[in-house]
Structure formats: C-alpha cells, structure tokens
Design a protein around this motif. Structure first.
Motif, PDB file in Angstrom:
ATOM      1  N   ALA A  22       0.847  -1.194   0.000  1.00 37.83           N
ATOM      2  CA  ALA A  22       0.000   0.000   0.000  1.00 37.83           C
ATOM      3  C   ALA A  22       0.881   1.241   0.000  1.00 37.83           C
ATOM      4  O   ALA A  22       1.749   1.395   0.856  1.00 37.83           O
ATOM      5  CB  ALA A  22      -0.903  -0.005   1.225  1.00 37.83           C
ATOM      6  N   LEU A  51      -4.320   1.716   0.347  1.00 39.63           N
ATOM      7  CA  LEU A  51      -4.401   0.980  -0.910  1.00 39.63           C
ATOM      8  C   LEU A  51      -3.391   1.560  -1.897  1.00 39.63           C
ATOM      9  O   LEU A  51      -2.553   2.384  -1.545  1.00 39.63           O
ATOM     10  CB  LEU A  51      -5.826   1.062  -1.474  1.00 39.63           C
ATOM     11  CG  LEU A  51      -6.928   0.469  -0.590  1.00 39.63           C
ATOM     12  CD1 LEU A  51      -8.304   0.820  -1.143  1.00 39.63           C
ATOM     13  CD2 LEU A  51      -6.767  -1.045  -0.473  1.00 39.63           C
ATOM     14  N   LEU A 105      -5.050  -3.648  -3.854  1.00 32.49           N
ATOM     15  CA  LEU A 105      -3.757  -4.315  -3.669  1.00 32.49           C
ATOM     16  C   LEU A 105      -3.731  -5.649  -4.400  1.00 32.49           C
ATOM     17  O   LEU A 105      -2.741  -6.378  -4.332  1.00 32.49           O
ATOM     18  CB  LEU A 105      -3.485  -4.539  -2.170  1.00 32.49           C
ATOM     19  CG  LEU A 105      -3.490  -3.285  -1.286  1.00 32.49           C
ATOM     20  CD1 LEU A 105      -3.177  -3.656   0.162  1.00 32.49           C
ATOM     21  CD2 LEU A 105      -2.497  -2.249  -1.798  1.00 32.49           C
TER      22      LEU A 105
END
Length: 268
Positions: free
Chosen positions: A120, A126, A156
C-alpha cells in the motif's frame, strides 16, 4: 603484510572508479606480481590462503571496472535474473504472467494477468497500480518500446488481463541476460508515480526452441508467478561503477533511470 597491501590497493581502486581501463590493468599486474612474490614458488604463503577474503573482492572489482558499460549493464541483469530465481515469498507481493513465443513471426506475446498482495502506497491503505513491461537491456533491444497496463484504482490485488507483443529475434533471445522486466508502479495524480516492486524473467524461459512456450501452443501453458522485489539500485557495486563514468552517455542514462526509481522509494 599481504592483507594490508590488498586493503590499500582495494581502497585506492574503489576511490578511483570511472578512470581509464589501463589504470585497472596496472593494478591487476601489480596484484599478480605481489601474489607471486609472497608465494615464492611454494615456499611462502599458500595460494589458497592468499586468494581469499579481500583478494576475491579486489579481483572482482578490477574485473568489473575493466568491462565496458554495456558489459556491466548485462552483468546487472544477470544478477537480477539470478536473484529472481531465489525469491519464494516477499513482502512486496507477486505478479502472474503468461509468455509465449511464435518462432515464424519472431513475436513474443506477454499476458499480464493479475498481481496480489502488492504494498500500500496511498494514504487510504491501498494503491492505484499499473505495470510497465520492457525488454532489457535496452541496448540489446533498441527498437523495443516499454508498454504499460491500465491503472487499477484503489486495490492491492489488481486484475489486468492485458496482452502485449514484442518482436524478438533469435540473435536477441539467445543471450543469457536478455529478459523481460515487470515494474509495478502506484499511480499518483498530483506527484511522481511510486515504485511498488519489480520482477524479471529471462527470455530463455520462453523463446528457446523445444520449450513449451516456444510455439503458438504456448497459449495453453500455465501462468508464471513472479515474486516482486524492491531493492535499492545504489546498493549494487555495478551501479556505483556506472555512475562514476560521467562521460559515458549509455552509463549515465542507465543510472538516471535507476535513480528515478530509487527516488520514488525514498518519497514513500
């Protein structure tokens, strides 16, 4: 005394990267002369003991510094290919691809399927990932352009399912250092894209005659899962050697691209 002399020479060589090849040839001659002097026709130190530790480091340093910039870049990719084969699980995720080669057309098809567990890089926990696929090294594939997938927002575990085509001749794929690189980036709207990880795959895995991927039937082969790595290029001695060659356009262009990746890592 032998170890002290080796350390002095090694320090001098590492402090003078980027000079003429003759500089390293002279040091190579000096080291070999000292080796014979301390060995004294088997009456002195043993060659086995002398050719260990700093000697191996110095010998490799001299050998690489005498190489052309193209040779160093090729060695860089050989190291990356070797490292890729050792990766089992990494904290940077993995990418799934399929590659197959059509010999009559000399066409390599690359399917980028999906990635999983990438890191991330956005404040929301994310990323907005996309993948850049390239044939490397660039001096072996001067006409090949890098290609990239679409950006997948806020995930992800992106699914790409995209096809890319490259022209690859037998004269190109026969080199051990010829490879595909897959670079996963996080798209940023207002700043530089962030580097999420990369993987490499040698063309010998796909293009050599007799391999299941080396035919149109390769469309039916199983996907290859490549684990992503995220090492800093500046940690590699080859990078420092190329960076020191300030008058070499190819060396500086190669270093510039790697520094851009490293800068994006530092800004995470």
């Amino acid at each position: 005394m032998w170890e002290l002399l080796l350390r002095m020479i090694l320090d001098m060589v590492t402090e003078n990267r980027g000079v003429q090849v003759e500089f390293y040839n002279r040091f190579q001659y000096t080291v070999e002369t000292l080796l014979q002097f301390f060995h004294v026709k088997e009456d002195g130190l043993s060659l086995e003991d002398m050719k260990s530790g700093d000697y191996k480091v110095l010998d490799e340093e001299l050998r690489l510094n005498k190489c052309s910039s193209f040779d160093l870049i090729e060695h860089y990719y050989l190291e990356k290919i070797s490292l890729q084969k050792t990766l089992k699980h990494t904290p940077y995720g993995r990418i799934s691809v399929k590659c197959y080669y059509d010999p009559p057309e000399q066409r390599l098809t690359v399917e980028i399927l999906h990635a999983a567990d990438i890191i991330a890089l956005d404040a929301n926990g994310l990323s907005d990932p996309f993948v850049i696929v390239e044939l490397c090294p660039h001096h072996l594939f001067p006409a090949a352009k890098s290609q990239r997938t679409q950006v997948k927002l806020k995930t992800l575990h992106p699914v790409f399912d995209e096809l890319f085509y490259f022209h690859v001749s037998p004269e190109q794929y026969r080199h051990r250092y010829a490879c595909l690189t897959f670079t996963v980036m996080d798209y940023d709207w207002l700043s530089t894209n962030d580097f999420a990880g990369e993987a490499v795959a040698p063309l010998s895995d796909f293009c050599w005659p007799g391999r299941p991927n080396a035919s149109a039937a390769g469309k039916n082969v199983q996907p290859v899962i490549l684990h992503l790595s995220r090492s800093k290029p500046s940690d590699k001695p080859i990078m420092r050697m190329l960076d020191a060659r300030t008058g070499d356009r190819e060396a500086q262009e190669f270093v510039r691209r790697l520094k851009e990746i490293e800068k994006s890592m530092e800004e995470d």
